[in-house]
Write an enzyme that holds these catalytic residues in place. Sequence first.
Site, PDB file in Angstrom:
ATOM      1  N   ASP A  36     -51.562  31.141 -73.390  1.00 43.27           N
ATOM      2  CA  ASP A  36     -52.271  32.073 -72.327  1.00 43.27           C
ATOM      3  C   ASP A  36     -54.021  31.572 -72.394  1.00 43.27           C
ATOM      4  O   ASP A  36     -54.566  31.154 -73.394  1.00 43.27           O
ATOM      5  CB  ASP A  36     -51.902  33.579 -73.328  1.00 43.27           C
ATOM      6  CG  ASP A  36     -51.974  34.303 -71.926  1.00 43.27           C
ATOM      7  OD1 ASP A  36     -51.882  34.124 -71.443  1.00 43.27           O
ATOM      8  OD2 ASP A  36     -51.726  35.695 -72.352  1.00 43.27           O
ATOM      9  N   ASN A  84     -42.605  35.187 -64.706  1.00 41.42           N
ATOM     10  CA  ASN A  84     -42.866  33.505 -64.077  1.00 41.42           C
ATOM     11  C   ASN A  84     -43.107  33.528 -63.469  1.00 41.42           C
ATOM     12  O   ASN A  84     -44.047  32.863 -61.721  1.00 41.42           O
ATOM     13  CB  ASN A  84     -43.681  32.940 -65.043  1.00 41.42           C
ATOM     14  CG  ASN A  84     -44.926  33.002 -66.510  1.00 41.42           C
ATOM     15  OD1 ASN A  84     -45.080  32.172 -67.281  1.00 41.42           O
ATOM     16  ND2 ASN A  84     -45.766  33.884 -66.601  1.00 41.42           N
TER      17      ASN A  84
HETATM   18  C1  FPP Z   1     -50.784  31.114 -69.242  1.00 43.29           C
HETATM   19  O1  FPP Z   1     -51.352  30.723 -68.662  1.00 43.29           O
HETATM   20  C2  FPP Z   1     -50.093  29.240 -69.228  1.00 43.29           C
HETATM   21  C3  FPP Z   1     -49.330  28.739 -68.025  1.00 43.29           C
HETATM   22  C4  FPP Z   1     -47.700  30.042 -67.512  1.00 43.29           C
HETATM   23  C5  FPP Z   1     -48.643  27.767 -68.826  1.00 43.29           C
HETATM   24  C6  FPP Z   1     -48.638  26.736 -69.691  1.00 43.29           C
HETATM   25  C7  FPP Z   1     -47.387  25.768 -69.670  1.00 43.29           C
HETATM   26  C8  FPP Z   1     -48.773  24.221 -70.034  1.00 43.29           C
HETATM   27  C9  FPP Z   1     -49.334  24.258 -70.874  1.00 43.29           C
HETATM   28  C10 FPP Z   1     -47.762  22.973 -69.709  1.00 43.29           C
HETATM   29  C11 FPP Z   1     -46.585  22.690 -70.423  1.00 43.29           C
HETATM   30  C12 FPP Z   1     -45.915  21.311 -69.931  1.00 43.29           C
HETATM   31  C13 FPP Z   1     -44.897  21.134 -69.997  1.00 43.29           C
HETATM   32  C14 FPP Z   1     -44.014  19.740 -70.130  1.00 43.29           C
HETATM   33  C15 FPP Z   1     -43.071  22.121 -70.262  1.00 43.29           C
HETATM   34  P1  FPP Z   1     -51.762  32.246 -67.957  1.00 43.29           P
HETATM   35  O2  FPP Z   1     -51.928  31.419 -66.059  1.00 43.29           O
HETATM   36  O3  FPP Z   1     -50.781  33.379 -67.706  1.00 43.29           O
HETATM   37  O4  FPP Z   1     -53.550  32.301 -67.410  1.00 43.29           O
HETATM   38  P2  FPP Z   1     -54.318  33.580 -67.702  1.00 43.29           P
HETATM   39  O5  FPP Z   1     -53.099  34.805 -68.811  1.00 43.29           O
HETATM   40  O6  FPP Z   1     -55.725  33.708 -67.808  1.00 43.29           O
HETATM   41  O7  FPP Z   1     -53.637  34.177 -66.037  1.00 43.29           O
END
Ligand code: FPP
Length: 262
Positions: A36, A84
């Site tokens: 996260d 999401n």
């Molecule tokens: C949460 O941050 C993260 C995600 C929704 C995506 C995470 C995915 C990866 C790091 C890559 C995975 C790779 C593969 C190949 C499957 P957020 O956007 O919720 O952050 P925020 O809470 O600060 O807005």
Amino acid sequence: MDDSTFETFFADPPASIDLNALDRTRVPRHISCIMDGNGRWATSRGLSRGEGHKAGIVSLREIITACVRLGVDVLSAYAFSTENWSRPKAEVNLLMHLFAKTFIEELPLLHRENVKVLFLGDISSLPEETRRVFEYGLAETRDHTGMVLALAVNYGGRAEIARAARLLANKVAAGELSADDIDEASIAGELYTAGLPDPELVIRTSGELRISNYLLWQVAYSEFYITDTYWPDFDRWGLVEAILAFQHRDRRFGGLSRAKGR
Ligand code: FPP
């Protein structure tokens, strides 16, 4: 840089980390990450959220290698939840494209490190590019015998349990199973994680104190480690800190303390 052994990969720890305190015989078999904070990491630097996700992928790559060097059996990571999909379409599209692109780019790493990929969640309904690349990756790494990398994509814990109930009900209807024989093992056997050990350690970055519909069944006795660090800043040393904290926990599984006998 040679990072092919534990010693070279974990050379030069920061002063705050006592690597000698790490008991390498008691590293969790299954570590799970709720990755996260990509968006906040980017916003705090004046970057786009997409840049945050790209940086998050770099962290995931480091944590995969770190877990291999530590001898972890299973690393699971929450990449995209069933909730999401409600994000702006542009961000969803970018994430799906990034997943596909990253996956192709990281295949040599997965081959080199003998990592076997599994997906937790329904990947059949992903955009075609992503679904095809994931299916290709599954087939390419099927025979790998090293660490399992279980990526939760289009995953929801409640949906997973409902799906298991449906699969068992179908077996009962087909006369393959008696309803009276349904027990915890039969439910676990219909989850996406069938055959994997439950996570011993769940790491959540960016300080949020919630489970967000993640591995609801499997975390029954997991130890939780929450760090304020945003996922793109989470690195091998953050992981070591989490494991050191885990090794100080007194895991009782509802029983009595081993240490204190009470
Ligand atoms: C949460 O941050 C993260 C995600 C929704 C995506 C995470 C995915 C990866 C790091 C890559 C995975 C790779 C593969 C190949 C499957 P957020 O956007 O919720 O952050 P925020 O809470 O600060 O807005």
